[in-house]
Design a protein around this motif. Structure first.
Motif, PDB file in Angstrom:
ATOM      1  N   MET A  58       0.850  -1.181   0.000  1.00 38.84           N
ATOM      2  CA  MET A  58       0.000   0.000   0.000  1.00 38.84           C
ATOM      3  C   MET A  58       0.892   1.238   0.000  1.00 38.84           C
ATOM      4  N   ASN A  59       0.571   2.174  -0.885  1.00 36.95           N
ATOM      5  CA  ASN A  59       1.285   3.447  -0.892  1.00 36.95           C
ATOM      6  C   ASN A  59       0.864   4.261   0.325  1.00 36.95           C
ATOM      7  N   GLU A  60       1.737   5.136   0.768  1.00 36.12           N
ATOM      8  CA  GLU A  60       1.416   6.005   1.900  1.00 36.12           C
ATOM      9  C   GLU A  60       0.400   7.070   1.478  1.00 36.12           C
ATOM     10  N   LEU A  61       0.595   7.638   0.283  1.00 36.75           N
ATOM     11  CA  LEU A  61      -0.257   8.742  -0.158  1.00 36.75           C
ATOM     12  C   LEU A  61      -0.421   8.683  -1.673  1.00 36.75           C
ATOM     13  N   ARG A  62      -1.607   9.020  -2.128  1.00 41.27           N
ATOM     14  CA  ARG A  62      -1.872   9.089  -3.562  1.00 41.27           C
ATOM     15  C   ARG A  62      -2.590  10.396  -3.857  1.00 41.27           C
ATOM     16  N   VAL A  63      -2.117  11.092  -4.879  1.00 51.10           N
ATOM     17  CA  VAL A  63      -2.761  12.323  -5.325  1.00 51.10           C
ATOM     18  C   VAL A  63      -3.739  11.950  -6.425  1.00 51.10           C
ATOM     19  N   LEU A  64      -5.014  12.236  -6.197  1.00 51.74           N
ATOM     20  CA  LEU A  64      -6.057  11.932  -7.179  1.00 51.74           C
ATOM     21  C   LEU A  64      -6.149  13.078  -8.182  1.00 51.74           C
ATOM     22  N   ALA A  65      -5.825  12.777  -9.440  1.00 44.86           N
ATOM     23  CA  ALA A  65      -5.868  13.789 -10.488  1.00 44.86           C
ATOM     24  C   ALA A  65      -7.024  13.556 -11.452  1.00 44.86           C
ATOM     25  N   ASP A  66      -7.816  12.524 -11.204  1.00 43.86           N
ATOM     26  CA  ASP A  66      -8.944  12.173 -12.066  1.00 43.86           C
ATOM     27  C   ASP A  66     -10.245  12.505 -11.334  1.00 43.86           C
ATOM     28  N   GLY A  67     -11.054  13.354 -11.942  1.00 43.41           N
ATOM     29  CA  GLY A  67     -12.308  13.773 -11.316  1.00 43.41           C
ATOM     30  C   GLY A  67     -13.246  12.619 -11.015  1.00 43.41           C
ATOM     31  N   ASP A  68     -13.277  11.614 -11.882  1.00 43.63           N
ATOM     32  CA  ASP A  68     -14.149  10.457 -11.643  1.00 43.63           C
ATOM     33  C   ASP A  68     -13.707   9.685 -10.401  1.00 43.63           C
ATOM     34  N   GLU A  89       2.342  18.993  -9.332  1.00 44.61           N
ATOM     35  CA  GLU A  89       3.553  18.536 -10.002  1.00 44.61           C
ATOM     36  C   GLU A  89       4.118  17.261  -9.377  1.00 44.61           C
ATOM     37  N   VAL A  90       4.261  17.250  -8.063  1.00 47.47           N
ATOM     38  CA  VAL A  90       4.838  16.070  -7.412  1.00 47.47           C
ATOM     39  C   VAL A  90       3.878  14.894  -7.513  1.00 47.47           C
ATOM     40  N   GLY A  91       2.580  15.152  -7.427  1.00 49.16           N
ATOM     41  CA  GLY A  91       1.600  14.078  -7.605  1.00 49.16           C
ATOM     42  C   GLY A  91       1.715  13.448  -8.980  1.00 49.16           C
ATOM     43  N   ALA A  92       1.885  14.270 -10.020  1.00 52.05           N
ATOM     44  CA  ALA A  92       2.021  13.753 -11.382  1.00 52.05           C
ATOM     45  C   ALA A  92       3.323  12.965 -11.540  1.00 52.05           C
ATOM     46  N   ILE A  93       4.404  13.464 -10.949  1.00 54.53           N
ATOM     47  CA  ILE A  93       5.689  12.758 -11.025  1.00 54.53           C
ATOM     48  C   ILE A  93       5.577  11.409 -10.321  1.00 54.53           C
ATOM     49  N   ALA A  94       4.996  11.411  -9.114  1.00 57.69           N
ATOM     50  CA  ALA A  94       4.877  10.173  -8.331  1.00 57.69           C
ATOM     51  C   ALA A  94       3.978   9.159  -9.030  1.00 57.69           C
ATOM     52  N   PRO A 130       5.974   2.049  -8.627  1.00 59.67           N
ATOM     53  CA  PRO A 130       5.566   2.097  -7.218  1.00 59.67           C
ATOM     54  C   PRO A 130       6.730   2.065  -6.223  1.00 59.67           C
ATOM     55  N   GLU A 131       7.796   1.328  -6.546  1.00 61.26           N
ATOM     56  CA  GLU A 131       8.912   1.222  -5.614  1.00 61.26           C
ATOM     57  C   GLU A 131       9.949   2.327  -5.809  1.00 61.26           C
ATOM     58  N   ALA A 132       9.806   3.146  -6.847  1.00 58.73           N
ATOM     59  CA  ALA A 132      10.769   4.211  -7.130  1.00 58.73           C
ATOM     60  C   ALA A 132      10.589   5.370  -6.153  1.00 58.73           C
TER      61      ALA A 132
END
Length: 191
Positions: free
Chosen positions: A1-11, A120-125, A130-132
């Motif tokens: 499980m990732n610690e944090l995810r930035v949601l960039a998709d409205g759906d 920006e960081v959300g898009a990069i991540a 996943p392991e990077a």
């Protein structure tokens, strides 16, 4: 499980904000099946299973394992991230441009800079494996200034120190990194 995810998709944001689906996500702090989640939130297995499919389709939950119970298979899933953050780009088609805000000492400018960082960081991540590890640096501290003059003096020294460090390490042909430093009054903690 990732610690944090930035949601960039409205759906995906819409799916995550649905009250039933949000309660399912809360119940999945540990992996669970439609049956175990239904028991936690007081719903039926069928209804939870329907919502789990939607959450999985948007990448908010992921399969962990399948257990066999006397001829019946039970699928276990978990949240894909412990915490979810909504990208500011979901709310408007164009990114917030900090350069469009004239007052560099305003709350609006600080929010615009941090909104840009989340986007920006959300898009990069999200574009990385996943392991990077994304090469970042974060400094977070609290300073109690005795007076406004002390705060102003600190800000001046910090600007000078950063300018000297940037001049020392900057190379025109190097890989550009964005550096932001912000300060704001720390909110009072609720008791």
């Amino acid at each position: 499980m990732n610690e944090l995810r930035v949601l960039a998709d409205g759906d995906a944001v819409e799916v995550a904000l649905d009250p039933i689906r949000a309660s399912i996500l809360d119940a999945l702090a540990e992996p669970g099946s439609a049956t175990t989640v239904a028991a936690k939130i007081g719903s039926t297995r069928q209804k939870v299973n329907y919502h789990l499919k939607s959450l999985e389709a948007h990448g908010l939950v992921e399969p962990v394992e399948t257990r066999a119970w006397g001829g019946i298979s039970e699928r276990f899933v978990r949240r894909s991230a412990r915490h979810l953050v909504v990208s500011p780009n979901v709310l408007q088609p164009t990114a917030v441009d900090p350069d469009a805000i004239a007052d560099r000492l305003s709350a609006a400018y600080l929010i615009a800079v941090n909104a840009r960082a989340v986007s920006e960081v959300g898009a990069i991540a999200s574009g990385s494996a996943p392991e990077a590890r994304v090469p970042t640096l974060t400094v977070d501290t609290v300073i109690g200034f005795a007076s406004p003059d002390d705060r102003a003096a600190f800000a001046g020294e910090l600007q000078s120190a950063i300018a000297a460090l940037a001049a020392k390490y900057h190379h025109d042909d190097g890989r550009p990194h964005r550096l932001t430093v912000s300060s704001y009054p720390r909110p009072k903690e609720s008791s």
